[in-house]
Design a protein around this motif. Structure first.
Motif, mmCIF file in Angstrom:
data_model
loop_
_atom_site.group_PDB
_atom_site.id
_atom_site.type_symbol
_atom_site.label_atom_id
_atom_site.label_comp_id
_atom_site.label_asym_id
_atom_site.label_seq_id
_atom_site.Cartn_x
_atom_site.Cartn_y
_atom_site.Cartn_z
ATOM 1 N N GLU A 3 25.383 30.725 -24.775
ATOM 2 C CA GLU A 3 25.404 29.372 -25.332
ATOM 3 C C GLU A 3 24.061 28.978 -25.924
ATOM 4 N N LYS A 4 22.988 29.616 -25.481
ATOM 5 C CA LYS A 4 21.658 29.297 -25.994
ATOM 6 C C LYS A 4 21.347 30.009 -27.304
ATOM 7 N N LYS A 5 22.112 31.058 -27.645
ATOM 8 C CA LYS A 5 21.865 31.858 -28.844
ATOM 9 C C LYS A 5 22.784 31.401 -29.973
ATOM 10 N N GLY B 7 36.786 25.857 -8.867
ATOM 11 C CA GLY B 7 35.950 26.603 -9.792
ATOM 12 C C GLY B 7 36.447 26.482 -11.227
ATOM 13 N N VAL B 8 37.762 26.489 -11.419
ATOM 14 C CA VAL B 8 38.318 26.290 -12.764
ATOM 15 C C VAL B 8 37.942 24.909 -13.276
ATOM 16 N N ARG B 9 38.056 23.903 -12.402
ATOM 17 C CA ARG B 9 37.687 22.543 -12.812
ATOM 18 C C ARG B 9 36.225 22.495 -13.261
ATOM 19 N N GLN B 10 35.357 23.146 -12.520
ATOM 20 C CA GLN B 10 33.939 23.162 -12.884
ATOM 21 C C GLN B 10 33.700 23.854 -14.227
ATOM 22 N N GLY B 11 34.576 24.781 -14.580
ATOM 23 C CA GLY B 11 34.420 25.506 -15.837
ATOM 24 C C GLY B 11 35.078 24.851 -17.032
ATOM 25 N N LEU B 12 35.798 23.750 -16.840
ATOM 26 C CA LEU B 12 36.512 23.111 -17.951
ATOM 27 C C LEU B 12 35.597 22.702 -19.106
ATOM 28 N N PRO B 13 34.419 22.105 -18.851
ATOM 29 C CA PRO B 13 33.559 21.736 -19.995
ATOM 30 C C PRO B 13 33.179 22.933 -20.864
ATOM 31 N N TYR B 14 32.964 24.084 -20.236
ATOM 32 C CA TYR B 14 32.654 25.299 -20.982
ATOM 33 C C TYR B 14 33.816 25.680 -21.896
ATOM 34 N N ILE B 15 35.036 25.643 -21.369
ATOM 35 C CA ILE B 15 36.215 25.990 -22.172
ATOM 36 C C ILE B 15 36.403 24.989 -23.300
ATOM 37 N N ARG B 16 36.140 23.725 -23.023
ATOM 38 C CA ARG B 16 36.251 22.700 -24.061
ATOM 39 C C ARG B 16 35.229 22.936 -25.176
ATOM 40 N N ARG B 17 34.001 23.318 -24.790
ATOM 41 C CA ARG B 17 32.978 23.597 -25.800
ATOM 42 C C ARG B 17 33.374 24.789 -26.660
ATOM 43 N N ALA C 232 27.261 33.649 -19.820
ATOM 44 C CA ALA C 232 27.663 32.463 -20.580
ATOM 45 C C ALA C 232 26.455 31.570 -20.857
ATOM 46 N N GLU C 233 25.578 31.429 -19.883
ATOM 47 C CA GLU C 233 24.384 30.602 -20.058
ATOM 48 C C GLU C 233 23.521 31.123 -21.201
ATOM 49 N N ASP D 284 25.745 33.171 -15.154
ATOM 50 C CA ASP D 284 24.305 33.215 -15.379
ATOM 51 C C ASP D 284 23.765 34.546 -14.868
ATOM 52 N N CYS D 285 22.465 34.645 -14.724
ATOM 53 C CA CYS D 285 21.840 35.905 -14.320
ATOM 54 C C CYS D 285 21.459 35.928 -12.848
ATOM 55 N N SER D 286 21.975 35.004 -12.061
ATOM 56 C CA SER D 286 21.654 34.960 -10.639
ATOM 57 C C SER D 286 22.558 35.933 -9.868
ATOM 58 N N HIS D 287 22.528 35.834 -8.555
ATOM 59 C CA HIS D 287 23.345 36.696 -7.699
ATOM 60 C C HIS D 287 24.814 36.639 -8.116
ATOM 61 N N ALA D 288 25.442 37.792 -8.211
ATOM 62 C CA ALA D 288 26.857 37.901 -8.596
ATOM 63 C C ALA D 288 27.150 37.153 -9.886
ATOM 64 N N HIS D 289 26.125 37.066 -10.771
ATOM 65 C CA HIS D 289 26.272 36.429 -12.089
ATOM 66 C C HIS D 289 26.684 34.964 -11.995
ATOM 67 N N GLY D 290 26.351 34.310 -10.880
ATOM 68 C CA GLY D 290 26.682 32.897 -10.739
ATOM 69 C C GLY D 290 28.133 32.626 -10.424
ATOM 70 N N PHE D 291 28.916 33.689 -10.246
ATOM 71 C CA PHE D 291 30.330 33.514 -9.911
ATOM 72 C C PHE D 291 30.490 32.954 -8.505
ATOM 73 N N THR D 292 29.679 33.390 -7.565
ATOM 74 C CA THR D 292 29.785 32.981 -6.169
ATOM 75 C C THR D 292 28.408 33.022 -5.516
#
Length: 558
Positions: free
Chosen positions: A447-449, A31-41, A443-444, A419-427
């Motif tokens: 980033e759009k605002k 999950g951390v790996r999947q979040g790396l692009p967000y942290i880089r941005r 976060a979704e 995001d705004c899905s179940h459990a805020h997209g965490f799981t």
């Protein structure tokens, strides 16, 4: 600060709550790996991940049972290797959280000690009972109760400054120190780019083990050999790795000792956390109380530390939140009235002071305290223990729950809202802890605002790199009429910045709020603000929760 880290910034990931990749409700390395692009941005340079080594999780991983293997709930060694590789490709350094003051009681070293092995008993701190059969001294555990646990089979007590299941290591034993240095070398070979050392200024205990004196600093904080030990670790491990960023958690440290720890000439640590400003909303300097923010105390504490450490050639790691603290917006901002503007103001007042910023996951989204209303919602051992302690002190359940809602570490441990899905997209499953009322925006969405808190943080980190000369320069506080108004200069060799922040919902004429004598005729240029302000002139009014950074003696821009 060493030149190599002048543009460093840290993003802290609380691994259990960041992102779950397999639906078991628990965050993991993938999950951390999947979040790396967000942290880089966002713009951080280092990713500090809370402990993911083998642990029974009595204290959320800060009780390590095996320093060389990954806790299965968080993934595998292959997952870590993949994470490090992709982080490197993105220009991010992975920073491990190393717990070297103590181990888990399930660590093989401690199990051998309990079995009677003299070698491993000397890996820990065992002492004979006092003449009356009681504990060797009056030291208290940070989690409540005595810091000593009796082992009948050995007729000895062992020291645990934290939970009973977290026995303290004996740093006086050179074999212990070498074991720990070898562990660091093991992870360096895996490509780790930084280390945060948990409670590192508690590793040296005075060998006469004197009683603690009420109202004075505990004897084991900044102990007699602590600087010797940390310097030895630096020379043994990092002498050939100058690129590695080292951070010390230095709770209870004073300005002089933190300066010594982080002065590059002393070769100990690169930067360190102090926690004195975290007491600005305590009552009678006690954590487990209801309290209100004292702006004067907050300002005096922050300013004195920044000035003092700067004079001592040290380096502060500046933070508002982490996994052990409630949310910054709830403590220092206005989550119910102006959450977005106040979140930006809170960020501005701290992160332009210099040092190395440390941003805790969700801070850049304006996450708030959880607002839990029942004991069953809490997971943190410290909070659950103090519920019992406070009730035994005669406080009502309603009062204790209000205190927990304000002080619990679980406020910073709710799941990250992707995001705004179940459990805020965490799981895709059921999260190990629910978010309560902590989520302001995902976060979704952020980033759009273009004018979001996220983009404010993103721009701030980029601007810090552009103005590193001033940020590494001299800090000079300015007089203000109100305690809630923070104003200071940062003066480098080539440029000077003026920072003014109003941490309140009150407004006033700027010239009356801040002593600006001499600035009237000085050319200025706006660097960053959380509202529309003149580009080449200071505003007349200081509005509620207003935050501004101006470059002084600046060329006028059209």
């Amino acid at each position: 600060m060493r030149d190599i880290h002048r543009k460093a910034s840290i993003y802290q990931v609380y691994i259990k709550s960041f992102r779950d990749s397999n639906g078991d409700g628990m965050g993991d390395l993938e999950g951390v790996r999947q979040g790396l692009p967000y942290i880089r941005r966002l713009g951080a340079t280092h990713v500090w991940i809370t402990p993911f080594l083998c642990s029974p999780q009595d204290d959320n991983g800060y009780d390590v049972s095996d320093y060389r293997n990954i806790e299965p709930m968080f993934g595998t060694m292959r997952d870590l290797e993949r994470l490090v590789t992709e982080a490197d490709a993105l220009g991010l350094g992975i920073m491990m959280d190393m717990v070297f003051n103590h181990t888990s009681s399930q660590h093989v070293w401690f199990q051998k000690a309990l079995a009677g092995d003299k070698k491993y008993q000397d890996y820990y701190i065992f002492r004979d009972p006092a003449p009356d059969g009681g504990a060797p001294n009056n030291w208290q555990s940070s989690f409540g109760g005595s810091a000593w646990e009796f082992v009948p089979a050995l007729n000895k007590y062992y020291l645990h400054l934290y939970a009973v299941s977290q026995p303290d290591l004996n740093w006086e034993n050179p074999q212990v120190r070498q074991e720990l240095y070898d562990i660091l070398q093991f992870w360096l070979q895996k490509g780790i780019k930084g280390f945060r050392f948990d409670v590192i200024n508690e590793i040296s205990k005075p060998q006469d083990f004197p009683d603690a004196v009420p109202g004075q600093r505990e004897p084991f904080i900044n102990g007699p050999r602590v600087h010797e030990f940390v310097h030895e670790m630096n020379r043994a491990v990092f002498a050939e790795h100058p690129e590695i960023l080292t951070v010390g958690e230095l709770a209870g440290c004073d300005i002089q000792n933190l300066s010594w720890f982080t002065d590059p000439a002393r070769q100990e640590l690169d930067t360190g956390f102090q926690f004195h400003h975290m007491r600005a909303d305590y009552t009678d300097n006690q954590k487990w109380t209801e309290g209100r923010l004292n702006h004067r105390l907050l300002k005096d504490t922050l300013f004195s530390w920044v000035e003092g450490v700067e004079k001592g050639s040290g380096c502060l790691s500046l933070f508002w939140s982490n996994h052990d603290q409630p949310r910054a917006l709830s403590r220092f901002g206005d989550p119910a009235g102006q959450p977005e503007k106040s979140a930006k103001a809170v960020a501005t007042v701290l992160y332009w002071m210099g040092g190395i910023p440390s941003i805790f996951q969700g801070e850049e989204l304006g996450m708030k305290n959880a607002g839990f209303t029942a004991l069953e919602q809490y997971k943190d051992v410290e909070s659950i223990n103090h519920y019992k302690i406070l009730r035994e002190q005669g406080k009502s359940e309603e009062e204790v729950l209000r205190i927990l809602a304000q002080r619990s570490r679980d406020n910073g441990r709710t799941v990250f809202p992707w995001d705004c899905s179940h459990a805020h997209g965490f799981t895709t499953g059921e999260p190990w802890i629910w978010s309560g009322d902590s989520v302001l925006c995902s976060a979704e969405e952020e980033e759009k605002k273009p004018d979001s808190i996220f983009h404010f943080y993103q721009r701030m980190l980029a601007l810090r790199c552009e103005h590193v000369d001033a940020l590494c320069g001299t800090f000079r506080p300015l007089h203000t009429a109100r305690d809630a108004v923070f104003a200071y200069e940062k003066c480098g060799t080539e440029e000077k910045l003026l920072v003014i922040v109003n941490l309140s919902d009150q407004s006033g004429a700027l010239a009356e709020e801040v002593e600006l004598k001499g600035y009237e005729a000085e050319p200025v240029c706006l660097v960053q603000a959380n509202e529309e302000l003149p580009k080449n002139a200071l505003p007349r009014q200081l509005m509620p929760w207003s935050a501004m950074v101006y470059k002084l003696n600046a060329k006028q821009e059209k």
